[in-house]
Write an enzyme that holds these catalytic residues in place. Structure first.
Site, PDB file in Angstrom:
ATOM      1  N   GLU A  53       0.854  -1.201   0.000  1.00  0.00           N
ATOM      2  CA  GLU A  53       0.000   0.000   0.000  1.00  0.00           C
ATOM      3  C   GLU A  53       0.888   1.249   0.000  1.00  0.00           C
ATOM      4  O   GLU A  53       1.935   1.258   0.660  1.00  0.00           O
ATOM      5  CB  GLU A  53      -0.831  -0.031   1.295  1.00  0.00           C
ATOM      6  CG  GLU A  53      -1.633   1.223   1.578  1.00  0.00           C
ATOM      7  CD  GLU A  53      -2.237   1.226   2.996  1.00  0.00           C
ATOM      8  OE1 GLU A  53      -1.585   0.734   3.949  1.00  0.00           O
ATOM      9  OE2 GLU A  53      -3.367   1.728   3.134  1.00  0.00           O
ATOM     10  N   ASN A  73      -6.958   6.115  -1.814  1.00  0.00           N
ATOM     11  CA  ASN A  73      -5.854   5.191  -1.521  1.00  0.00           C
ATOM     12  C   ASN A  73      -6.065   4.014  -2.482  1.00  0.00           C
ATOM     13  O   ASN A  73      -6.986   3.216  -2.302  1.00  0.00           O
ATOM     14  CB  ASN A  73      -5.958   4.772  -0.046  1.00  0.00           C
ATOM     15  CG  ASN A  73      -4.777   3.941   0.398  1.00  0.00           C
ATOM     16  OD1 ASN A  73      -4.076   3.355  -0.417  1.00  0.00           O
ATOM     17  ND2 ASN A  73      -4.571   3.861   1.707  1.00  0.00           N
ATOM     18  N   LYS A 102      -9.339   1.933  -1.968  1.00  0.00           N
ATOM     19  CA  LYS A 102      -9.563   1.396  -0.609  1.00  0.00           C
ATOM     20  C   LYS A 102     -10.910   1.830  -0.043  1.00  0.00           C
ATOM     21  O   LYS A 102     -11.225   3.039  -0.004  1.00  0.00           O
ATOM     22  CB  LYS A 102      -8.424   1.867   0.302  1.00  0.00           C
ATOM     23  CG  LYS A 102      -8.442   1.293   1.711  1.00  0.00           C
ATOM     24  CD  LYS A 102      -7.168   1.736   2.432  1.00  0.00           C
ATOM     25  CE  LYS A 102      -7.055   1.195   3.838  1.00  0.00           C
ATOM     26  NZ  LYS A 102      -5.790   1.633   4.473  1.00  0.00           N
ATOM     27  N   GLU A 104      -6.133   8.685   7.671  1.00  0.00           N
ATOM     28  CA  GLU A 104      -6.671   8.207   6.379  1.00  0.00           C
ATOM     29  C   GLU A 104      -8.079   8.729   6.119  1.00  0.00           C
ATOM     30  O   GLU A 104      -8.446   8.994   4.977  1.00  0.00           O
ATOM     31  CB  GLU A 104      -6.653   6.681   6.332  1.00  0.00           C
ATOM     32  CG  GLU A 104      -5.264   6.112   6.173  1.00  0.00           C
ATOM     33  CD  GLU A 104      -5.309   4.667   5.739  1.00  0.00           C
ATOM     34  OE1 GLU A 104      -5.832   4.361   4.674  1.00  0.00           O
ATOM     35  OE2 GLU A 104      -4.791   3.821   6.498  1.00  0.00           O
ATOM     36  N   CYS A 140      -4.832  -3.051   2.885  1.00  0.00           N
ATOM     37  CA  CYS A 140      -4.554  -2.941   4.314  1.00  0.00           C
ATOM     38  C   CYS A 140      -5.753  -3.205   5.220  1.00  0.00           C
ATOM     39  O   CYS A 140      -6.128  -4.334   5.432  1.00  0.00           O
ATOM     40  CB  CYS A 140      -3.903  -1.601   4.647  1.00  0.00           C
ATOM     41  SG  CYS A 140      -3.171  -1.645   6.302  1.00  0.00           S
ATOM     42  N   ASN A 198       0.249  -1.097   5.400  1.00  0.00           N
ATOM     43  CA  ASN A 198       1.132  -0.342   6.292  1.00  0.00           C
ATOM     44  C   ASN A 198       0.483  -0.431   7.662  1.00  0.00           C
ATOM     45  O   ASN A 198      -0.514   0.244   7.917  1.00  0.00           O
ATOM     46  CB  ASN A 198       1.156   1.145   5.911  1.00  0.00           C
ATOM     47  CG  ASN A 198       2.109   1.478   4.795  1.00  0.00           C
ATOM     48  OD1 ASN A 198       3.262   1.810   5.031  1.00  0.00           O
ATOM     49  ND2 ASN A 198       1.614   1.414   3.569  1.00  0.00           N
TER      50      ASN A 198
HETATM   51  N1  CDT Z   1      -2.993   1.360   6.512  1.00  0.00           N
HETATM   52  C1  CDT Z   1      -3.920   0.782   7.296  1.00  0.00           C
HETATM   53  O1  CDT Z   1      -5.056   0.587   6.896  1.00  0.00           O
HETATM   54  N2  CDT Z   1      -3.513   0.458   8.552  1.00  0.00           N
HETATM   55  C2  CDT Z   1      -4.421  -0.055   9.528  1.00  0.00           C
HETATM   56  C3  CDT Z   1      -4.022   0.392  10.868  1.00  0.00           C
HETATM   57  C4  CDT Z   1      -5.147   0.228  11.784  1.00  0.00           C
HETATM   58  S1  CDT Z   1      -4.992   1.145  13.247  1.00  0.00           S
HETATM   59  C5  CDT Z   1      -5.699   2.660  12.884  1.00  0.00           C
HETATM   60  C6  CDT Z   1      -4.543  -1.574   9.517  1.00  0.00           C
HETATM   61  O2  CDT Z   1      -5.671  -2.056   9.606  1.00  0.00           O
HETATM   62  O3  CDT Z   1      -3.533  -2.280   9.462  1.00  0.00           O
END
Ligand code: CDT
Length: 320
Positions: free
Chosen positions: A46, A106, A123, A142, A168, A193
Site C-alpha cells: 500500500e 488510496n 480502498k 486516512e 490494508c 502499512n
Molecule cells: N494502513 C492501514 O489501513 N492500517 C491499519 C491500521 C489500523 S490502526 C488505525 C490496519 O488495519 O492495518
C-alpha cells in the site's frame, strides 16, 4: 494445473526525505530479484511510493499534494512500468491517487505482463480519524486524506485466473473477501502499512502478527482463494510498522513468508486449480450459503439491539 508464480515484494521503511526516483529504484531492484526467481506477478505494498504520510497532520494542501500521484505511470514511476513490461512481468502497486477533479483515494492497480492496466481498486475501509488528535504518539489520518473507494470489490481476469485487490485495513473485514469470493476470485492481492502501536487500543499491539495472519488465512480458506499480503515494514520516521508478508493458499496455510522488516522478495508457485477443491466442496456457495439469513449484514452499518434487528430483518423475530 494453472500456476501463477507470484512474488510479494515487501518494502522496508521509506523516509520522508526519500524521493520517488529513489523508491522506484528499490522497486525495480526487487522486480529483478523476482524475475530471477521466475515470478510472473509482483505485488508491492500500500502507498508504496512514499512514506506513510497519514501519520502527520498537514496544515498545507501543497505539502499534502506532494504525496499523491496525478497520473500512473507518471514521469517518475514510468521506469518501473517499462522494466516490468520488458521482463514480461505483471505488477500490482499501491499509491495515493489525486484525480483531475481533486478527489483523493488510496488506490492500487493491477498491470498485466504486457503493460496494460487490468484493474484498479480504491480502498474502501479507511481506518483512523479525520481531525488532528495531538494526544496520539502519531496520527492515522486516512479518513481525512482519502475518500472511501467508489469502485467496489471487483475481480479481474488475468494471469490465467481471476484476481482481486484490497488494501490494508480491508483485510480485517470478512465482507471484503466474500464479495470477491462470490465473483470466483482465485487470488487476492493486498498491501499494507500497519503500525504495531495502535494509540486508541495499545493492548492490541502484542497481537499485531497474530491478527494479520488470522484474518488473511481465514479469508483464504473461507473463500477458496490465494491471498498475497505484502507489508511496508520496519521503523519508518520513528513509527514501527509490522512485517508479516506472506502468501497463503486456499488451504488457509501460509506457503511463503518474509523474515525481515526490510526490502525482501518472497515467491510461491500458486496452482489456482487448488481453489476448486474448496469451492466445489465445503465452500460450494451455490449449494451451502443461505443469503436470506444474512440480511442484517447489509441492513445496518453498526451494531443494533435485537429488537432493532427484527425491524430490519423480520425473520429474526420468527417464533417457529
Ligand atoms: N494502513 C492501514 O489501513 N492500517 C491499519 C491500521 C489500523 S490502526 C488505525 C490496519 O488495519 O492495518
Amino acid at each position: 494445473m494453472r500456476i501463477i508464480t507470484v512474488a510479494a515484494a515487501q518494502m522496508g521503511p521509506v523516509a520522508k526525505a526519500e524521493n520517488r526516483r529513489q523508491v522506484v529504484e528499490r522497486l525495480i531492484a526487487m522486480l529483478e530479484t523476482a524475475a530471477g526467481r521466475g515470478a510472473g506477478l509482483v505485488v508491492y505494498p500500500e502507498l508504496a511510493l512514499t512514506t506513510f504520510f497519514p501519520r502527520w497532520y498537514f496544515e498545507s494542501e501543497t505539502e499534502l499534494d506532494a504525496y499523491y500521484e496525478r497520473e500512473m505511470p507518471g514521469p517518475e514511476t514510468a521506469p518501473l512500468f517499462e522494466k516490468a513490461k520488458r521482463l514480461g512481468i505483471g505488477i500490482s502497486i499501491g499509491y495515493a491517487e489525486l484525480t483531475p477533479d481533486g478527489r483523493r483515494f488510496n488506490t492500487s492497480i493491477l498491470v498485466g505482463p504486457d503493460g496494460a492496466l487490468l484493474g484498479k481498486y480504491r480502498k474502501i475501509h479507511l481506518p483512523g480519524h479525520k481531525e488532528n488528535e495531538p494526544w496520539r504518539a502519531f496520527q492515522h489520518l486516512e479518513k481525512r486524506y482519502f475518500l472511501p473507494g467508489n469502485l467496489g470489490f471487483r475481480v479481474f481476469d488475468g494471469f490465467g485466473g481471476r484476481i482481486g485487490m484490497c488494501i490494508c485495513n480491508d483485510r480485517r473485514w470478512p465482507e471484503t473477501y466474500r464479495v470477491m469470493g462470490l465473483q470466483g476470485v482465485e487470488m487476492v492481492l493486498l498491501g499494507y502499512n500497519t503500525p504495531i502501536h495502535n494509540p486508541p487500543a495499545p493492548e492490541h499491539d502484542r497481537l499485531s502478527w497474530h491478527h494479520n495472519s488470522l484474518v488473511m488465512q481465514a479469508a483464504a480458506y473461507q473463500n477458496a482463494t490465494f491471498v498475497v499480503g505484502v507489508a511496508k515494514a520496519g521503523m519508518e520516521e520513528g513509527v514501527h510498522h509490522m512485517g508479516g508478508t506472506q502468501i497463503i493458499a486456499p488451504t488457509g496455510e501460509t506457503i511463503a513468508s518474509g523474515v525481515t522488516e526490510g526490502d525482501e522478495v518472497i515467491v510461491a508457485d500458486c496452482d489456482l486449480d487448488l481453489c476448486a477443491s474448496y469451492r466445489q466442496s465445503v465452500f460450494a456457495f451455490e449449494r451451502h450459503r443461505e443469503p436470506d439469513a444474512y440480511r442484517l449484514i447489509t441492513g445496518t452499518k453498526g451494531c443494533v439491539t435485537p429488537e432493532e434487528a427484527v425491524r430490519i430483518d423480520p425473520a429474526l423475530g420468527h417464533e417457529d
